[in-house]
Motif scaffolding. Structure first.
Motif, PDB file in Angstrom:
ATOM      1  N   GLU A 124      21.028  22.367  64.464  1.00  0.00           N
ATOM      2  CA  GLU A 124      21.184  23.267  63.319  1.00  0.00           C
ATOM      3  C   GLU A 124      22.196  22.694  62.338  1.00  0.00           C
ATOM      4  O   GLU A 124      23.284  22.240  62.733  1.00  0.00           O
ATOM      5  N   LEU A 125      21.849  22.723  61.051  1.00  0.00           N
ATOM      6  CA  LEU A 125      22.761  22.329  59.984  1.00  0.00           C
ATOM      7  C   LEU A 125      23.354  23.595  59.387  1.00  0.00           C
ATOM      8  O   LEU A 125      22.650  24.383  58.760  1.00  0.00           O
ATOM      9  N   GLY A 126      24.638  23.813  59.603  1.00  0.00           N
ATOM     10  CA  GLY A 126      25.309  24.998  59.095  1.00  0.00           C
ATOM     11  C   GLY A 126      26.246  24.655  57.950  1.00  0.00           C
ATOM     12  O   GLY A 126      26.544  23.484  57.685  1.00  0.00           O
ATOM     13  N   ASN A 127      26.738  25.675  57.296  1.00  0.00           N
ATOM     14  CA  ASN A 127      27.597  25.512  56.120  1.00  0.00           C
ATOM     15  C   ASN A 127      29.073  25.561  56.529  1.00  0.00           C
ATOM     16  O   ASN A 127      29.477  26.438  57.291  1.00  0.00           O
ATOM     17  N   HIS A 128      29.852  24.606  56.018  1.00  0.00           N
ATOM     18  CA  HIS A 128      31.306  24.619  56.248  1.00  0.00           C
ATOM     19  C   HIS A 128      32.052  24.466  54.923  1.00  0.00           C
ATOM     20  O   HIS A 128      33.221  24.075  54.927  1.00  0.00           O
ATOM     21  N   THR A 129      31.357  24.754  53.843  1.00  0.00           N
ATOM     22  CA  THR A 129      31.838  24.697  52.454  1.00  0.00           C
ATOM     23  C   THR A 129      31.922  23.255  51.951  1.00  0.00           C
ATOM     24  O   THR A 129      31.994  22.303  52.727  1.00  0.00           O
ATOM     25  N   LEU A 130      31.959  23.133  50.648  1.00  0.00           N
ATOM     26  CA  LEU A 130      31.932  21.821  50.000  1.00  0.00           C
ATOM     27  C   LEU A 130      33.186  21.005  50.292  1.00  0.00           C
ATOM     28  O   LEU A 130      33.111  19.837  50.683  1.00  0.00           O
ATOM     29  N   ASP A 131      34.367  21.609  50.101  1.00  0.00           N
ATOM     30  CA  ASP A 131      35.628  20.866  50.195  1.00  0.00           C
ATOM     31  C   ASP A 131      36.568  21.378  51.272  1.00  0.00           C
ATOM     32  O   ASP A 131      37.742  20.993  51.301  1.00  0.00           O
TER      33      ASP A 131
END
Length: 278
Positions: A124-131
């Motif tokens: 799974e590819l999850g979100n950890h924010t851009l920066d």
């Protein structure tokens, strides 16, 4: 919750390859079965009877978690390679995990190829924010941009990826907190089935009334000594082994939720008709 897998740990968030492998082997021996955060959050866990679902999460998209060798396979000693080796040796221990992506992903070079490989192999590819900012220190518009832009970059490289869960940097919500669950920025909208915190206890069953998708706890992978070890994985696995009734144990039928007839636990709204009391 894992971060770097490195021979030279620099913080309590790091684990050596040897200790990481040993922890996976323990999970396999004790009948844990890996699922993704997305599967957990939606309750779509097809776990063999008698097994306990476990979600392996990796924050920060570190190169020690995943990189490809010259043959296009996970490089030896990386977290993904070790997980696949342990899974190959243990029946019902799937080689799946949820990796929370920030920039640059896995060292940056050939990042699109790496993301596509992970997606194609069930990770799974999850979100950890851009920066990776502390979202509470940003305005609401900046926070939504951080989340939406990371989703845009993942789906640009992997168009059919469903980015449906997020791990909050430092475990801190934006303000208002609901922006972690859903929002929109510059034409990109997002909605998450689970928002992951940093610690420090096992997550409740997704079928339980205690399940809060905006505040899903995690256990930090850590040994049984040192600062914060009382909240780490070794201590928690010991506790759960000593009191197995606390663990979610699959009945083998994804369409049914089973629990002891004398249980006082409250099911989540809408789940009552699926309950099987025995």
């Amino acid at each position: 919750m894992y971060h770097r897998i490195t021979p030279n740990p620099q913080s309590v968030y790091d684990r050596t390859p040897q200790r990481f492998r040993a922890e996976l082997q323990r999970l396999a021996r004790e009948n844990y079965a890996p699922v993704t955060t997305a599967e957990y959050a939606t309750g779509e866990m097809d776990v063999p009877a008698g097994k306990h679902p476990v979600v392996l999460t990796f924050d920060d998209a570190a190169e020690s978690q995943f990189r490809l060798n010259s043959s296009g396979e996970p490089a030896e000693g990386t977290a993904v390679a070790i997980l696949r080796e342990v899974a190959a040796a243990h029946e019902d221990f799937r080689a799946v995990a949820s990796l929370y992506i920030t920039t640059p992903p896995f060292g940056g070079e050939h990042s699109g190829r790496k993301l596509r490989w992970l997606h194609q192999h069930g990770f799974e590819l999850g979100n950890h924010t851009l920066d990776h900012p502390t979202l509470s220190a940003r305005s609401s518009s900046e926070a939504t941009h951080q989340i939406a832009e990371m989703q845009r970059r993942i789906t640009r490289e992997v168009p059919n990826a469903e980015v449906s869960t997020i791990a909050l940097p430092h475990g801190v919500h934006p303000q208002p907190e609901k922006l972690a669950r859903s929002g929109e920025s510059e034409g990109v909208s997002y909605r998450h089935d689970a928002v992951l915190l940093v610690g420090a206890r096992p997550a409740p069953s997704p079928f339980s009334g205690n399940f809060d998708p905006l505040n899903v706890p995690r256990i930090r992978s850590q040994g049984g000594s040192g600062s914060g070890s009382e909240l780490g994985s070794t201590v928690w696995l010991d506790k759960l082994a000593a009191d197995p009734a606390r663990r979610y144990t699959s009945d083998g039928d994804p369409s049914v939720i089973s629990h002891p007839a004398d249980s006082t636990r409250t099911p989540a709204p809408g789940q009552e008709k699926r309950i099987n009391a025995y």
